[in-house]
Scaffold this motif. Structure first.
Motif, mmCIF file in Angstrom:
data_model
loop_
_atom_site.group_PDB
_atom_site.id
_atom_site.type_symbol
_atom_site.label_atom_id
_atom_site.label_comp_id
_atom_site.label_asym_id
_atom_site.label_seq_id
_atom_site.Cartn_x
_atom_site.Cartn_y
_atom_site.Cartn_z
ATOM 1 N N GLU A 165 0.830 -1.214 0.000
ATOM 2 C CA GLU A 165 0.000 0.000 0.000
ATOM 3 C C GLU A 165 0.861 1.260 0.000
ATOM 4 O O GLU A 165 0.593 2.220 -0.738
ATOM 5 C CB GLU A 165 -0.884 0.019 1.248
ATOM 6 C CG GLU A 165 -2.215 -0.648 1.123
ATOM 7 C CD GLU A 165 -3.167 -0.074 2.149
ATOM 8 O OE1 GLU A 165 -4.046 0.715 1.767
ATOM 9 O OE2 GLU A 165 -3.024 -0.407 3.350
ATOM 10 N N ARG A 189 -5.317 1.778 4.030
ATOM 11 C CA ARG A 189 -6.445 0.974 4.513
ATOM 12 C C ARG A 189 -6.051 0.041 5.652
ATOM 13 O O ARG A 189 -6.899 -0.367 6.436
ATOM 14 C CB ARG A 189 -7.013 0.107 3.366
ATOM 15 C CG ARG A 189 -7.550 0.893 2.203
ATOM 16 C CD ARG A 189 -8.156 -0.007 1.127
ATOM 17 N NE ARG A 189 -8.452 0.792 -0.052
ATOM 18 C CZ ARG A 189 -9.533 1.566 -0.199
ATOM 19 N NH1 ARG A 189 -10.426 1.613 0.765
ATOM 20 N NH2 ARG A 189 -9.715 2.264 -1.286
ATOM 21 N N ARG A 232 -13.072 4.425 10.745
ATOM 22 C CA ARG A 232 -13.349 5.149 9.499
ATOM 23 C C ARG A 232 -14.420 6.217 9.708
ATOM 24 O O ARG A 232 -14.507 7.167 8.946
ATOM 25 C CB ARG A 232 -13.841 4.208 8.410
ATOM 26 C CG ARG A 232 -13.072 2.888 8.261
ATOM 27 C CD ARG A 232 -11.738 3.054 7.607
ATOM 28 N NE ARG A 232 -11.312 1.834 6.956
ATOM 29 C CZ ARG A 232 -10.077 1.361 6.980
ATOM 30 N NH1 ARG A 232 -9.127 2.003 7.665
ATOM 31 N NH2 ARG A 232 -9.746 0.267 6.329
ATOM 32 N N THR A 284 -9.526 -2.111 9.529
ATOM 33 C CA THR A 284 -8.180 -2.276 8.959
ATOM 34 C C THR A 284 -7.860 -3.745 8.702
ATOM 35 O O THR A 284 -7.277 -4.091 7.672
ATOM 36 C CB THR A 284 -7.125 -1.665 9.899
ATOM 37 O OG1 THR A 284 -7.388 -2.076 11.239
ATOM 38 C CG2 THR A 284 -7.131 -0.156 9.840
ATOM 39 N N SER A 300 -9.934 -5.015 5.681
ATOM 40 C CA SER A 300 -9.330 -4.545 4.427
ATOM 41 C C SER A 300 -8.094 -5.349 4.066
ATOM 42 O O SER A 300 -7.902 -5.760 2.912
ATOM 43 C CB SER A 300 -8.932 -3.072 4.551
ATOM 44 O OG SER A 300 -9.803 -2.266 3.827
ATOM 45 N N GLU A 303 -15.928 -2.677 3.435
ATOM 46 C CA GLU A 303 -14.539 -2.435 3.040
ATOM 47 C C GLU A 303 -14.309 -2.873 1.591
ATOM 48 O O GLU A 303 -13.579 -2.199 0.848
ATOM 49 C CB GLU A 303 -13.580 -3.168 3.983
ATOM 50 C CG GLU A 303 -13.531 -2.599 5.383
ATOM 51 C CD GLU A 303 -12.974 -1.176 5.445
ATOM 52 O OE1 GLU A 303 -11.990 -0.883 4.736
ATOM 53 O OE2 GLU A 303 -13.535 -0.352 6.199
ATOM 54 N N ILE A 332 -13.058 -0.479 -1.462
ATOM 55 C CA ILE A 332 -11.928 -0.828 -2.327
ATOM 56 C C ILE A 332 -12.375 -0.793 -3.791
ATOM 57 O O ILE A 332 -11.692 -0.223 -4.653
ATOM 58 C CB ILE A 332 -11.371 -2.224 -1.956
ATOM 59 C CG1 ILE A 332 -10.691 -2.183 -0.580
ATOM 60 C CG2 ILE A 332 -10.398 -2.721 -3.025
ATOM 61 C CD1 ILE A 332 -10.350 -3.551 -0.008
ATOM 62 N N PRO A 383 -10.144 5.394 2.751
ATOM 63 C CA PRO A 383 -10.820 5.120 4.020
ATOM 64 C C PRO A 383 -10.867 6.314 4.972
ATOM 65 O O PRO A 383 -11.738 6.392 5.822
ATOM 66 C CB PRO A 383 -10.011 3.971 4.624
ATOM 67 C CG PRO A 383 -8.672 4.064 3.985
ATOM 68 C CD PRO A 383 -8.921 4.582 2.597
#
Length: 390
Positions: free
Chosen positions: A22, A55, A165, A179, A182, A209, A213, A219
């Motif tokens: 990420e 995320r 979130r 988290t 995700s 989630e 995505i 997020p």
């Protein structure tokens, strides 16, 4: 020229590789990957973008420094030597919010916290030439980790953890964090053109989630962060730019097949409310349905779910039948894959086959396993087109 910082992103143990990817996808250089955290290089803009876009990170820490300390005097002197005046203004409110110690001679969190606070005060006293700090300004909380006598000090830029979130106001009995959900989705080959079903959706975290995505929704685009008040370090424009970038990337008019089922009607209503709060309710179909009625007419779908573990003794009695039903329904789904996170050790026995992969993951303090039952890949679309032409 913008200043480059070392930034630390903590994550769930076992999911560091997902977070690393990420961060690299955001365009930042990784400097270190350790158990439960990834360290990377970035400027003030990176602090904003990491908080808004990541995320799978729990928070973003600005690394102040690291050093070895085996006595409290060493801890005091090494803390005092760090350039606190470059980070904390004269009216800033600062404290050690959390101190964690593993395999280190200094192990008392309260002592570590108080000694480091005193050291910072001494440093700032001499720099600002004042004897008393009002601490009436913005907050600059510190997080300190000691591992094998090595002390790592970070300023918390996030505040409330990134798994918050802002959409989940209603939760089920044993919710999975946003988290973690995700990260587990990103561990699978699922893409938005494939079906995703969660037969134990609870408060809707996996479907929500997945929808975020699929729609490329950042997020953190609808929440605030502690460092927004750090005008001495981060221009307000950086935060506006990060949110504008996130808004420009959203594609919420896509067509997806994401479904969430639960046997409890009240829980399903809560999941719908959470999806609405997240802005993805139009992308998810929620329905009250027991796992025994799980079915889907299409091929090559994904089950991604967090079924009951049997935390209570009375629930444990029901687990064999529940997992047996899940296994039967999965076997009836033609060419599907299943990804199951659970602490239940007889999962493979009742699903009816050995997992292709199995990853140990700590969900909070609980050891769980992410069982991965992989189905066949769908044929490539150009192959289908060629055969139709023939």
């Amino acid at each position: 020229m913008k200043k480059t910082y070392e930034l630390i992103a903590p994550c769930h143990f076992g999911l560091e590789a997902v977070l690393k990817k990420e961060i690299q996808d955001l365009g930042y250089e990784i400097s270190m990957v350790e158990d439960g955290k990834v360290t990377f290089l970035g400027d003030d803009e990176a602090i904003c973008r990491a908080n808004v876009f990541l995320r799978t990170a729990e928070r973003v820490l600005l690394k102040v420094g690291s050093f070895q300390a085996v006595t409290y005097e060493e801890l005091f002197q090494a803390t005092k030597a760090l350039p606190w005046e470059e980070l904390i203004p004269a009216d800033g409110k600062f404290w050690v919010a959390k101190a964690a110690s593993i395999k280190s001679k200094l192990f008392s969190p309260s002592d570590i916290q108080s000694i480091m606070k005193k050291a910072i005060v001494e440093r700032l006293k001499s720099h600002y030439n004042i004897q008393w700090f009002s601490e009436a300004g913005d907050s600059y909380p510190l997080r300190v980790a000691l591992y094998k006598d090595q002390v790592t000090v970070g300023l918390d830029t996030t505040g409330v953890s990134l798994h918050k979130r802002g959409y989940r106001t209603l939760t089920s009995k044993a919710p999975i964090t946003e988290t973690l959900a995700s990260a587990l989705i990103l561990l699978t080959p699922w893409k938005r053109d494939r079906i995703l079903v969660d037969p134990f959706c609870g408060s809707g975290t996996f479907p929500i989630e997945a929808a975020m995505i699929a729609a490329n929704m950042a997020p953190g685009m609808n929440r605030s962060f502690l460092a927004e008040g750090w005008k001495n370090l981060i221009p307000k424009k950086c935060w506006y730019d990060a949110v504008d970038e996130a808004n420009d990337l959203v594609e919420d008019q896509i067509q997806v097949d994401i479904q969430g089922y639960d046997i409890d009607g009240d829980i399903v209503r809560a999941a719908r409310a959470n999806a609405e709060a997240a802005g993805v309710d139009h992308l998810i179909h929620f329905q009250q349905r027991p796992v025994s009625l799980l079915s889907h007419p299409k091929k090559y779908g994904f089950l991604i779910t967090n079924p009951p573990y049997g935390e209570r003794i009375e629930e444990k009695e029901n687990l064999p039948e529940l997992y047996r039903q899940l296994g039967q329904r999965f076997q009836a789904l033609d060419s599907w894959s299943a990804y199951i996170i659970t602490a239940y050790e007889d999962t493979e026995k009742y699903i009816g086959r050995k997992a292709d992969k199995n990853r140990k993951i700590y969900n909070g303090m609980m050891k769980t396993y992410f069982y991965q039952f992989m189905g066949p890949r769908p044929p490539r679309k150009n192959n289908i087109q060629t055969s139709q032409e023939l």
